[in-house]
Design a protein around this motif. Structure first.
Motif, PDB file in Angstrom:
ATOM      1  N   ASP A 123       0.906  -1.157   0.040  1.00  0.00           N
ATOM      2  CA  ASP A 123      -0.023  -0.029   0.130  1.00  0.00           C
ATOM      3  C   ASP A 123       0.755   1.298   0.108  1.00  0.00           C
ATOM      4  OD1 ASP A 123      -2.092  -1.783   0.119  1.00  0.00           O
ATOM      5  OD2 ASP A 123      -2.764  -1.162   1.979  1.00  0.00           O
ATOM      6  N   THR A 124       1.936   1.276   0.736  1.00  0.00           N
ATOM      7  CA  THR A 124       2.676   2.437   0.972  1.00  0.00           C
ATOM      8  C   THR A 124       3.392   2.664  -0.498  1.00  0.00           C
ATOM      9  OG1 THR A 124       3.459   2.080   3.383  1.00  0.00           O
ATOM     10  CG2 THR A 124       4.724   3.585   1.976  1.00  0.00           C
ATOM     11  N   PHE A 125       3.899   1.431  -1.176  1.00  0.00           N
ATOM     12  CA  PHE A 125       4.437   1.565  -2.323  1.00  0.00           C
ATOM     13  C   PHE A 125       3.490   2.262  -3.502  1.00  0.00           C
ATOM     14  CE2 PHE A 125       7.202  -2.537  -1.877  1.00  0.00           C
ATOM     15  CZ  PHE A 125       8.254  -1.810  -1.038  1.00  0.00           C
ATOM     16  N   LYS A 126       2.254   2.010  -3.486  1.00  0.00           N
ATOM     17  CA  LYS A 126       1.280   2.579  -4.370  1.00  0.00           C
ATOM     18  C   LYS A 126       1.339   3.818  -4.081  1.00  0.00           C
ATOM     19  CE  LYS A 126      -1.833  -1.307  -5.345  1.00  0.00           C
ATOM     20  NZ  LYS A 126      -2.473  -2.191  -4.385  1.00  0.00           N
ATOM     21  N   ILE A 127       1.400   4.467  -2.770  1.00  0.00           N
ATOM     22  CA  ILE A 127       1.224   6.096  -2.380  1.00  0.00           C
ATOM     23  C   ILE A 127       2.514   6.595  -2.989  1.00  0.00           C
ATOM     24  CG2 ILE A 127       1.441   7.762  -0.535  1.00  0.00           C
ATOM     25  CD1 ILE A 127      -0.101   5.509   1.196  1.00  0.00           C
ATOM     26  N   LEU A 128       3.648   5.827  -2.936  1.00  0.00           N
ATOM     27  CA  LEU A 128       4.966   6.479  -3.499  1.00  0.00           C
ATOM     28  C   LEU A 128       4.700   6.517  -4.973  1.00  0.00           C
ATOM     29  CD1 LEU A 128       7.391   4.475  -1.361  1.00  0.00           C
ATOM     30  CD2 LEU A 128       7.241   6.950  -1.447  1.00  0.00           C
ATOM     31  N   LYS A 129       4.261   5.626  -5.631  1.00  0.00           N
ATOM     32  CA  LYS A 129       3.808   5.529  -6.881  1.00  0.00           C
ATOM     33  C   LYS A 129       3.287   6.868  -7.307  1.00  0.00           C
ATOM     34  CE  LYS A 129       1.566   2.902 -10.519  1.00  0.00           C
ATOM     35  NZ  LYS A 129       0.194   3.510 -10.931  1.00  0.00           N
ATOM     36  N   SER A 130       2.147   7.202  -6.672  1.00  0.00           N
ATOM     37  CA  SER A 130       1.585   8.344  -7.007  1.00  0.00           C
ATOM     38  C   SER A 130       2.181   9.795  -6.669  1.00  0.00           C
ATOM     39  CB  SER A 130       0.161   8.306  -6.319  1.00  0.00           C
ATOM     40  OG  SER A 130      -0.143   9.403  -5.630  1.00  0.00           O
ATOM     41  N   ILE A 131       2.859   9.705  -5.676  1.00  0.00           N
ATOM     42  CA  ILE A 131       3.706  10.842  -5.391  1.00  0.00           C
ATOM     43  C   ILE A 131       4.779  11.223  -6.201  1.00  0.00           C
ATOM     44  CG2 ILE A 131       5.551  11.913  -3.601  1.00  0.00           C
ATOM     45  CD1 ILE A 131       4.041  10.202  -1.471  1.00  0.00           C
ATOM     46  N   TYR A 132       5.617  10.019  -6.796  1.00  0.00           N
ATOM     47  CA  TYR A 132       6.609  10.414  -7.717  1.00  0.00           C
ATOM     48  C   TYR A 132       6.118  10.321  -8.962  1.00  0.00           C
ATOM     49  CZ  TYR A 132      10.242  10.147  -4.324  1.00  0.00           C
ATOM     50  OH  TYR A 132      11.011  10.175  -2.976  1.00  0.00           O
ATOM     51  N   LYS A 133       4.819   9.967  -9.447  1.00  0.00           N
ATOM     52  CA  LYS A 133       4.115   9.848 -10.669  1.00  0.00           C
ATOM     53  C   LYS A 133       4.921   8.948 -11.488  1.00  0.00           C
ATOM     54  CE  LYS A 133       2.452  14.919 -10.946  1.00  0.00           C
ATOM     55  NZ  LYS A 133       3.065  15.337  -9.694  1.00  0.00           N
TER      56      LYS A 133
END
Ligand SMILES: Nc1ncnc2c1ncn2[C@@H]1O[C@H](COP(=O)(O)OP(=O)(O)OP(=O)(O)O)[C@@H](O)[C@H]1O
Length: 322
Positions: free
Chosen positions: A117-127
């Motif tokens: 789940d955190t990885f998905k958040i990072l995916k969105s933060i870093y586009k």
């Protein structure tokens, strides 16, 4: 060409001196007293892209301060820094996309969520593009064999699993530079080895520049080829691990021969001094041109104890304290 450059960098912390007592506290409200503490003094260094660099120094020597300056968390008091052609700045998204940071003492994974789940958040933060994200995630999880634990809440994982997932989190956006500050604290030897191989592999496959701060000599020896030693705010050594050990001028490697009988297996020698005690012979002194001839049949064991990186550092740090 240099990928990271520090030129004449100095850094001082300003600390507020709080006095005790009511009167002093009231006086503080009118005029605060600050003290300046210089931590880095005129530091210059250069790191090439794709290098694996170890930053060593005793507690309080300023290693974390250098990392904070390189990542833009702190700004220099004087001097200039360039990382991937940028002046480090936490407000510059393009710059932040080029670096990944793993702090052994701090976590970017949410404790209550699975790392996935955190990885998905990072995916969105870093586009991060979906295809890149999926490719990197599956590759890194398989390299660390973490395909299953990524769906388990982080608080239920072992320290080793958590640290490996932290490293993946720092790499998902494809940084050019990976900074690791004490990554193996508390990890067992098997997890440490897995982390060393992973980092070496990432460097080999993707040419990611590695900057490693660690008090664990095993980390430095397994990963880095370029060593920077920080002492009292200065870089006192900049070179290879081998050169550092040589420069420390430690005693020569000790040679010990264990034999089957009380008789020494040395049948001829030149420019050598040795002593035999029971079933063991120690070469106590020798020169570059020394030779010994041994009767192999009599030898049980032949051991050369080379001075280690740890011995060399100990000598350097000890001299500073004396
Ligand atoms: N925010 C701050 N305010 C004042 N002084 C600070 C601050 N942060 C660090 N220092 C001081 O600066 C010096 C260097 O600290 P730094 O954390 O960079 O050292 P370090 O080499 O990373 O140490 P360690 O190996 O213990 O992590 C220390 O003397 C520390 O007390």
């Amino acid at each position: 060409m240099s990928y990271i450059t520090m030129k004449g960098v100095s850094y001082s912390y300003q600390t507020y001196q709080k006095k005790s007592g009511l009167k002093a506290n009231l006086a503080d409200l009118i005029k605060r007293h600050y003290q300046s503490k210089q931590v880095l003094d005129n530091i210059s260094l250069s790191i090439k892209q794709g290098e694996k660099v170890g930053l060593l120094g005793p507690n309080g020597s300023g290693k974390s301060t250098i990392i904070k300056l390189l990542t833009g968390i702190l700004q220099t008091t004087s001097g200039t820094i360039s990382v991937a052609n940028n002046t480090p700045d936490t407000n510059n998204a393009d710059f932040l996309a080029k670096i990944g940071v793993v702090m052994g003492q701090k976590s970017q994974l949410n404790w209550d969520l699975p790392a996935a789940d955190t990885f998905k958040i990072l995916k969105s933060i870093y586009k991060i593009k979906e295809a890149d994200y999926q490719k990197r995630l599956s590759k890194y999880l398989s390299m660390f064999q973490l395909e299953e634990v990524v769906y388990v809440p982080v608080r239920k994982l072992s320290l080793g699993e958590r640290t490996k997932l932290e490293v993946i989190a720092a790499l998902l956006h494809g940084p050019e530079l990976l900074i690791l500050d004490e990554p193996t604290i508390g990890m067992d030897i098997v997890s440490q080895h897995a982390l060393h191989s992973f980092i070496n592999e990432i460097n080999r496959l993707e040419n990611v520049t590695i900057l490693l701060v660690s008090h664990q000599m095993a980390d430095i020896e397994a990963i880095t080829s370029h060593l920077l030693v920080l002492l009292d705010g200065h870089i006192t050594f900049d070179g290879s691990v081998h050169q550092f050990i040589k420069k420390a001028q430690l005693p020569k490697p000790q040679i010990t021969i264990t034999h089957h009988t009380d008789q020494s297996p040395i049948i001829a020698q030149e420019h050598t001094q040795f002593k035999t005690d029971s079933m063991q012979t120690t070469i106590t002194d020798y020169e570059d041109e020394s030779t010994i001839t041994l009767k192999l049949k009599d030898i049980q064991n032949f051991q050369i104890d080379n001075p280690s990186l740890e011995d060399s550092l100990y000598e350097l740090f000890k001299k500073r304290k004396e």
